[in-house]
Design an enzyme around this catalytic site. Structure first.
Site, mmCIF file in Angstrom:
data_model
loop_
_atom_site.group_PDB
_atom_site.id
_atom_site.type_symbol
_atom_site.label_atom_id
_atom_site.label_comp_id
_atom_site.label_asym_id
_atom_site.label_seq_id
_atom_site.Cartn_x
_atom_site.Cartn_y
_atom_site.Cartn_z
ATOM 1 N N HIS A 1 0.725 -1.290 -0.147
ATOM 2 C CA HIS A 1 0.150 0.059 -0.181
ATOM 3 C C HIS A 1 0.769 1.220 0.088
ATOM 4 C CE1 HIS A 1 -4.022 1.803 0.740
ATOM 5 N NE2 HIS A 1 -3.395 2.077 0.620
ATOM 6 N N HIS B 1 -9.815 0.598 -0.165
ATOM 7 C CA HIS B 1 -9.791 1.630 0.922
ATOM 8 C C HIS B 1 -11.095 1.442 1.513
ATOM 9 C CE1 HIS B 1 -6.401 3.049 -0.899
ATOM 10 N NE2 HIS B 1 -6.197 3.775 -0.184
ATOM 11 N N GLU C 1 -10.727 2.927 7.290
ATOM 12 C CA GLU C 1 -9.882 4.365 7.871
ATOM 13 C C GLU C 1 -10.089 4.512 8.516
ATOM 14 O OE1 GLU C 1 -6.242 6.494 5.981
ATOM 15 O OE2 GLU C 1 -7.563 6.231 4.656
#
EC number: 3.5.4.4
Length: 385
Positions: free
Chosen positions: A24, A213, A216
Site C-alpha cells: 500500500h 480503501h 480507515e
C-alpha cells in the site's frame, strides 16, 4: 566455553537491509521534494508553497500533520499537479522504484489514479504506459546499484468520481503488462464502495484482483461493504477492524463476527501505522491496533501509504514498531511473508519470492545478529569452578 545471547532488537541498518514487501503505497504520495520543485519549473506548474526542496519537504510534513483535511488534500494537489506529462510520470515512477529498492523493499505494489493525470492531454493508456516505463527503468537502476526489486501497479479509481468501471477495464487490459490489480480510494464517508459495484462485478467476472480503501476513517460498515457486497481481496488500511475486538478487564479477547470472519478468511490488512496516526486511528505507535492484530494472528501487513506526506519509509515504519513493541527480525519476517502471500501476482511467483529472497535474507540477518550478540562465558564444567 559456552555462549549466551541477550534479546535485542534489530539495528536501523539491519532493518533497512531486511527484505521487505510493500502493498500500500501511493505514487503521488512519495515524490522527492527536489523532484516536485524541478518538475514544477519544467512543466510550468505554479503555486508551490516553497521552492526550496528542504523547506518544501518540511511543508508537506507539517501540512499532513496539521489536522486540517483541507491542508492535507492540498499536498496532493501539488504532487499530482506536476505529474501531468509523460516525462514527469516516467521520472516519478523510476525514482519511486529506486527509493524503495534502496530501502530494502524487494516487492512493491504502487497505486495511482490514471484519471488524475490527464490535464495536459495524456490519454489513460499513455499514463499507464509511462508509469510502467518508469517502474521498469527504476528496477534497472536499482539492479545497477546492487538492489533487487519488482514493482507492480494498482490502478485506482476515485470513489467520488464515476469512472470506476472504465479504470477497471483499463486495469484488465494491462494486467499482464505491469498492472497487477485495481483499487478505489478517496473519502470513505458519503462515498461507499457500493457506488462502484459494476466495476467490482466486472473484475470478478474477469478473475482479476482488487483491493478497496476501507476501514480507515469510516469504520466497520465500510469494511463489511468492501468484503460482503464488493468481494475485495484485501482491505486498504482496514485498521478499524479493531472496533469489533473487545479486550476485557481480565485480558480475555473477544472477536465480533466481522473480525472473526476477517481473521478466519485470512483477509489481508494493509496497515499504515504512521498514516493512521495522522488520521487519528491511534494516538501513538504503542497504541496502534497492529500490536493486538499481530498477537491475534490476523493477516496484518506493514505499509507506508504516502512516504512524502508521512515522512516515512518501510524502514522507518518498522523502526517505530520495533521501538513500540520490541519486535525482532522474526516479527519483521512474519509481516513480510504475510505481505508476499497477499500480493496480486501468481502463486508460484509469490512462493519463489518467499523461499528464494525473503527467508534467505532474514536467515542471513539473524545469523549476523546472533554472531554480534553472542558473548563468551566461562563453563564451570571445563574450569572446575
Amino acid at each position: 566455553m559456552t555462549s549466551q545471547t541477550t534479546a535485542k532488537s534489530p539495528t536501523p541498518d539491519q532493518i533497512r537491509r531486511a527484505p521487505k514487501v510493500l502493498l500500500h503505497d501511493h505514487l503521488d504520495g512519495g515524490l522527492r521534494p527536489g523532484t516536485v520543485v524541478e518538475l514544477a519549473r519544467e512543466t510550468g506548474y505554479s503555486g508551490l508553497p516553497e521552492t526550496d526542496p528542504e523547506k518544501l519537504g518540511v511543508w508537506f510534513r507539517r501540512a499532513a500533520d496539521s489536522g486540517s483535511l483541507e491542508r492535507y488534500l492540498e499536498t496532493f494537489s501539488h504532487t499530482v499537479g506536476v505529474m501531468q506529462t509523460r516525462d514527469a510520470l516516467v521520472r516519478v515512477a523510476a525514482e519511486c522504484a529506486e527509493d524503495l529498492a534502496a530501502d530494502g523493499v524487494v516487492y512493491a505494489e504502487v497505486r495511482y489514479a490514471p484519471e488524475q493525470h490527464l490535464e495536459q492531454g495524456l490519454t489513460l493508456e499513455q499514463v499507464v504506459e509511462a508509469v510502467d516505463e518508469g517502474f521498469r527503468e527504476g528496477e534497472r537502476r536499482a539492479r545497477g546499484n546492487g538492489h533487487r526489486i519488482r514493482v507492480g501497479a494498482l490502478l485506482t479509481a476515485m470513489r467520488h468520481a464515476a469512472r470506476a468501471l472504465e479504470i477497471a477495464e483499463l486495469a484488465n487490459r494491462y494486467r499482464d503488462r505491469g498492472v497487477v490489480g485495481f483499487d478505489i480510494a478517496g473519502a470513505e464517508a458519503g462515498y461507499p464502495p457500493t457506488r462502484h459495484l459494476d466495476a467490482f462485478e466486472y473484475l470478478k467476472r474477469e478473475n482479476n484482483h482488487f483491493t478497496i480503501h476501507a476501514g480507515e476513517a469510516f469504520g466497520l460498515p465500510s469494511i463489511w461493504q468492501a468484503l460482503q457486497w464488493c468481494g475485495a481481496d484485501r482491505l486498504g488500511h482496514g485498521v478499524r477492524i479493531i472496533d469489533d475486538i473487545q479486550v476485557r478487564e481480565d485480558g480475555t479477547v473477544v472477536l465480533g463476527r466481522l473480525a472473526s470472519y476477517v481473521r478466519d478468511k485470512r483477509i489481508p490488512l494493509e496497515l499504515c501505522p504512521s498514516s493512521n496516526l495522522q488520521t487519528g486511528a491511534a494516538d501513538s505507535y504503542a497504541e496502534h491496533p497492529i500490536g493486538l492484530l499481530r498477537e491475534l494472528h490476523f493477516r496484518a501487513t506493514v505499509n507506508t501509504d504516502n512516504r512524502l506526506m508521512s515522512h516515512t519509509s518501510m524502514s522507518r515504519e518498522f523502526e517505530h514498531l520495533v521501538d513500540a513493541f520490541g519486535y525482532t527480525l522474526d516479527d519483521m519476517q512474519w509481516f513480510s511473508v504475510n505481505a508476499m502471500k497477499s500480493a496480486f501476482i501468481p502463486f508460484d511467483e509469490r512462493l519463489a519470492m518467499i523461499n528464494d529472497v525473503i527467508k534467505p535474507g532474514y536467515a542471513e540477518l539473524k545469523s549476523e545478529w546472533l554472531f554480534q550478540h553472542t558473548t563468551p562465558t566461562r563453563d564451570s564444567s571445563v574450569t572446575g569452578d
